[in-house]
Design an enzyme around this catalytic site. Structure first.
Site, PDB file in Angstrom:
ATOM      1  N   GLU A   1      41.061  37.221  35.467  1.00 33.38           N
ATOM      2  CA  GLU A   1      41.370  35.812  35.219  1.00 33.38           C
ATOM      3  C   GLU A   1      42.217  35.128  36.290  1.00 33.38           C
ATOM      4  O   GLU A   1      42.707  34.015  36.061  1.00 33.38           O
ATOM      5  CB  GLU A   1      42.035  35.641  33.836  1.00 33.38           C
ATOM      6  CG  GLU A   1      41.135  36.078  32.694  1.00 33.38           C
ATOM      7  CD  GLU A   1      41.688  35.812  31.310  1.00 33.38           C
ATOM      8  OE1 GLU A   1      40.901  35.818  30.342  1.00 33.38           O
ATOM      9  OE2 GLU A   1      42.910  35.591  31.191  1.00 33.38           O
TER      10      GLU A   1
ATOM     11  N   GLU B   1      34.400  38.324  27.801  1.00 31.48           N
ATOM     12  CA  GLU B   1      35.546  38.322  26.893  1.00 31.48           C
ATOM     13  C   GLU B   1      35.356  37.237  25.842  1.00 31.48           C
ATOM     14  O   GLU B   1      35.037  36.098  26.184  1.00 31.48           O
ATOM     15  CB  GLU B   1      36.874  38.040  27.617  1.00 31.48           C
ATOM     16  CG  GLU B   1      37.611  39.247  28.149  1.00 31.48           C
ATOM     17  CD  GLU B   1      39.055  38.908  28.523  1.00 31.48           C
ATOM     18  OE1 GLU B   1      39.680  38.095  27.804  1.00 31.48           O
ATOM     19  OE2 GLU B   1      39.560  39.447  29.512  1.00 31.48           O
TER      20      GLU B   1
END
Length: 890
Positions: free
Chosen positions: A453, A550
């Site tokens: 991320e 995710e």
């Protein structure tokens, strides 16, 4: 490609001497007030726990109470005798496979060097220091203090985030230390910044040359239709002259034998040999779980040098290819993003892996096997090893190789920006080189990913960096992940793809200078998606992405898991413990809100029962939410709608837990299955019908991971909540479900369906459906709710009792399997009560794991092992101690 790295065997005289320093050490605190025995590998917390000096660190509020342990500076020490004549050896090394984290290493009061990276292998030359009797010390510096000092000394520019959110009760500046990032806390885990020698430590003595790394990498040459095997060996050559010799590689089952002349140059260097696999041999490839066998071949590599000793390596070699396909899709802007294994596109089904414990020395082979086998038993074929944890131990990847679990491997950088000064980069380069060399032989690893991320953190400005300053951080990002990590990966391993981040737009991110404007673009790469404010049953809220790496929803672990680390005063959804254990801001309220959309909230006057019911409902909510989202991704794999679709991966967050707390996991700490994991066994099934409703029309898709087309019968059954008998049944024959695709097989308006079934309304009835084929081929039975379950009409209290009398069996597993009753449980926890009564059993070995309880789920094992559930009665006549152990584990 997997290798069992055995210590080189000395056949001729003069082979290396290896002495392990595992076992008993001494441990003392900074001021010497605490002194105790400690095991290595291990850490300070577990040493204190074993000696009874602290309680279970996971008990109640001990994560905060024991903060003093991480703030102290601890020292490990021991005395050892040298088991050989030092004068006979040209070089003697002290080798640490893992030091956690910042330490000064001393031997006989001489400083050998320092460590600052948990993920590095450290080797210190002690040839001139070692004596007949030796005293070794590892003097640790608090990781918390070190990280704070590194941050303070970093003058160039700030490196956010400075600290975790207060709700996490964590420590600051974890991005300044090369250590397990979640050890300073995360939104699902505690802050336990450990200190310790967490991997093997040993003495190595050798002459002339010593083998450090050994790896095998397969390649398939399409033009010649032939497999090749790249054998790489990294040596430390202490001879002053080159050492020549022969290397022979033998793979008996593939009728392959090849001998090479080699010359080892002084210093550390590698030799790479290309073995041509016999073309007349039929090579069986390694396949992911559900797509074929995980065939491996025994291989012997023998090094016979002109001077010195012979080395023999015994390995297991696997053959597979992997491609990450990013190419244009007709009718859609952007690029595809999917994996091709051995030339076959594979839909990735699985979850995300986090560290299985805050204290790595407690993570045993049995722990790993239980969790990984649970993933395979739930029809998963992949896991993503998340970048805020650790590069897992060798046994983790060995098990994945054996059971067909593909690994998306992050490098250990997560949710933060990182420094790029020279010393930091040198440490990272050593880390990456070591880990790639250690792991690249495993066929299970299909992708290297630079971070978790961090592209998104910069692109969407998580840390509110002024626009004028953003360029500095972009440059840091490229320096770390592209010019260093990627450069080393490409030089060390050209057998598998690399992406710089997750989520990423893949090739589009590269085109935009490695940082895309919108890393969450559904037309490229992978996405992470979380939404706790909308209705999770509404499939239209989910992104029709190329790859969902995710996504998830929280739930509480079962009461039996929580009970181990609580006292009775904690057994309330609003207790101090419940608030303390929740590390995700607003998480308990979000679960309550999501549950309340479709379920009746518990109203029991008994506060403990109310707490148990609430725990149960959070698990039901989580299971249904992730079921809805995962099925959306699966039925999107073969279609493009408004330019979006061709989804080829679904990895929900997260597989496992690090402690007993509310989290996104489907496996509780200790391995017990939540309801979500039982649901996953169905929603990841290789053959599955999936339903969704759009504008009053019920659509059913047939989803198949099978390798051939099948003509099937779709059975649609409408049930009334007030009866176990079907109200009406439809059988649609001749339904063709194509191989590895998702195709529409049925649609009908809900109003027509209810009218045809009569006496049915949205609130009084529920729809179930399955696919049935020849030779026993059958999908799980799926369900579609026509209304919120809190509005369901006709539910009645159900009591079930089971008794067994005079059972005499070799091995019996009795499961309570009533699918309609399961749906009653979903609707209202108070409906489900059952008892199991043990009357009399004439067997030699009895394992009973069943209690009177409100049911959290009605599990289905589908032939797999049982998993620590409270809801089984297991009776076995054990034929061996091993079988008895297996039964007790179940």
């Amino acid at each position: 490609l997997r290798v069992h790295l055995l210590l080189p065997r000395a056949v001729a005289a003069g082979g290396p001497e290896v002495r392990s320093l595992r076992g008993s050490w001494r441990l003392r605190s900074g001021n010497g007030s605490v002194s105790l025995g400690a095991e290595v590998p291990g850490c300070v917390h577990t040493a204190l726990l074993r000696r009874g000096l602290i309680q279970d660190p996971y008990y109640r509020f001990n994560d905060v109470m024991y903060r003093w342990i991480s703030l102290d500076n601890w020292t490990y020490s021991r005395t050892f005798k040298t088991p050989f004549d030092v004068r006979k050896w040209q070089k003697v090394n002290l080798v640490f496979e893992g030091v956690d984290t910042v330490a000064q290493i001393l031997l006989n009061n001489v400083t050998l060097g320092r460590t600052d990276n948990m993920f590095n292998r450290y080797s210190f030359d002690i040839t001139s220091v070692i004596q007949e009797v030796n005293f070794v010390e590892v003097r640790f510096l608090s990781a918390v203090s070190y990280a704070a000092e590194q941050s303070r000394c970093h003058k160039a520019h700030s490196i956010p985030p400075a600290c975790p959110p207060p709700v996490q009760k964590g420590e600051c500046h974890v991005n300044f230390i090369r250590k397990e990032q979640c050890s300073f806390s995360w939104d699902w885990g505690p802050s336990f910044p450990t200190q310790g020698i967490w991997k093997d430590v040993r003495i190595e003595a050798y002459n002339l040359y010593h083998l450090i790394y050994f790896s095998l990498t397969p390649f398939f040459e399409k033009s010649a239709q032939q497999w090749h095997l790249e054998v790489e060996s990294v040596f430390d050559v202490v001879s002053s002259k080159p050492v020549a010799g022969l290397v022979t590689v033998i793979i008996p089952k593939l009728q392959t034998q090849q001998t090479f002349s080699v010359k080892l140059q002084p210093g550390e260097g590698s030799i790479v040999l290309l073995v041509n696999i016999n073309k007349s041999s039929d090579v069986e490839a390694w396949w992911p779980n559900g797509h074929g066998k995980q065939t491996g071949y025994n291989m012997t590599t023998t090094f016979v040098m002109e001077a010195g000793y012979q080395i023999e390596k015994f390995s297991k070699v696997y053959f597979r290819t992997v491609e990450l396909v990013q190419e244009p899709i007709p009718g859609s802007p952007g690029l595809s993003f999917y994996f091709r294994i051995n030339g076959r596109p594979i839909f990735i089904k699985g979850s995300n892996w986090i560290p299985a414990d805050s204290f790595q020395d407690r993570v045993t082979y049995d722990t790993l096997r239980l969790l990984l086998k649970s993933a395979a038993d739930a029809n998963m074929n992949a896991l993503r090893v998340w970048g805020g944890g650790v590069y897992e131990q060798d046994e983790f990847y060995d098990i994945c190789d054996e059971i067909g679990i593909m690994i998306w491997q992050d490098f250990m950088f997560a949710c933060a920006l990182y420094p790029t000064d020279q010393s930091y980069l040198e440490s990272v380069r050593a880390e990456v080189s070591h880990q790639v060399r250690r792991l690249k032989s495993h066929p299970s690893i299909i992708l290297w990913s630079g971070n978790n991320e961090n592209e998104a953190a910069i692109a969407t400005n998580w840390f509110s960096i002024p626009p004028a300053d953003i360029g500095v951080y972009v440059q840091d990002y490229i320096t770390l992940y592209v010019k260093n990590i990627r450069e080393i990966v490409l030089s060390e391993d050209r057998s598998r793809p690399f992406v710089a981040s997750s989520p990423t737009n893949g090739l589009e991110s590269v085109k935009e200078g490695w940082l895309s404007q919108n890393p969450y673009d559904t037309h490229y790469g992978d996405t992470h998606f979380y939404d706790y404010s909308n209705d999770c049953w509404n499939w239209t809220m989910y992104p029709k992405t190329r790859f969902a790496s995710e996504y998830g929803f929280q739930s509480w672990p079962s009461f039996s898991t929580i009970e181990k680390v609580t006292s009775p005063e904690d057994w309330s959804y609003t207790s101090n413990f419940s608030l303390h254990r929740q590390h995700h801001e607003g998480g308990n309220f979000q679960m309550l809100e999501e549950v309340g959309r479709h379920f009746k909230l518990p109203k029991s006057p008994d506060p403990v029962k109310k707490f148990k019911d609430m725990i149960y409902l959070t698990q039901v909510m989580q299971a249904q939410c992730i079921k809805t989202e995962t099925e959306f991704y699966r039925f999107s794999q073969s279609e493009i709608i408004k330019g979006e679709g061709h989804t080829m991966g679904a990895l929900y967050w997260q597989l496992n837990d690090i402690w007993q707390a509310p989290s996104w996991a489907s496996l509780e700490y200790g391995g017990k299955w939540k309801l979500l994991h039982y649901f996953a066994q169905n929603f990841f099934a290789p053959l599955l019908p999936v339903a969704y409703e759009d504008k009053g029309i019920l659509h059913i898709y047939g989803i198949s991971d099978l390798h051939v087309d099948h003509k099937l019968t779709l059975k649609v059954v409408v049930h009334s909540w007030s009866s176990l008998e079907p109200v009406c049944t439809l059988a649609k024959e001749g339904v063709t479900v194509k191989a590895q695709s998702a195709v529409p097989v049925y649609n009908e308006s809900i109003s027509d369906l209810l009218e045809r079934c009569r006496n049915c309304t949205r609130k009084s009835c529920v729809v179930t459906f399955c696919l049935v084929g020849e030779e026993g081929l059958q999908s799980p039975t799926n369900h579609h709710f026509l209304s919120s379950l809190k509005d369901a009409v006709g539910l009645e209290k159900t009591h079930l009792s089971v008794s067994i009398n005079h059972a005499k069996l070799l091995y019996l597993v009795l499961l309570i399997l009533l699918s309609s009753w399961q749906m009653f449980c979903l609707a209202d926890s108070s409906v489900c009560q059952y008892e199991v009564m043990l009357v009399h059993l004439s067997v030699e070995c009895i394992i009973v794991s069943s209690i009177s309880s409100s049911s959290k789920s009605l599990p289905s094992s589908k032939g797999s092992a049982l998993h620590n559930s409270d809801y089984f009665l297991i009776v076995g006549k054990c034929q061996s101690p091993e079988q008895a152990h297996e039964a007790s584990v179940l």
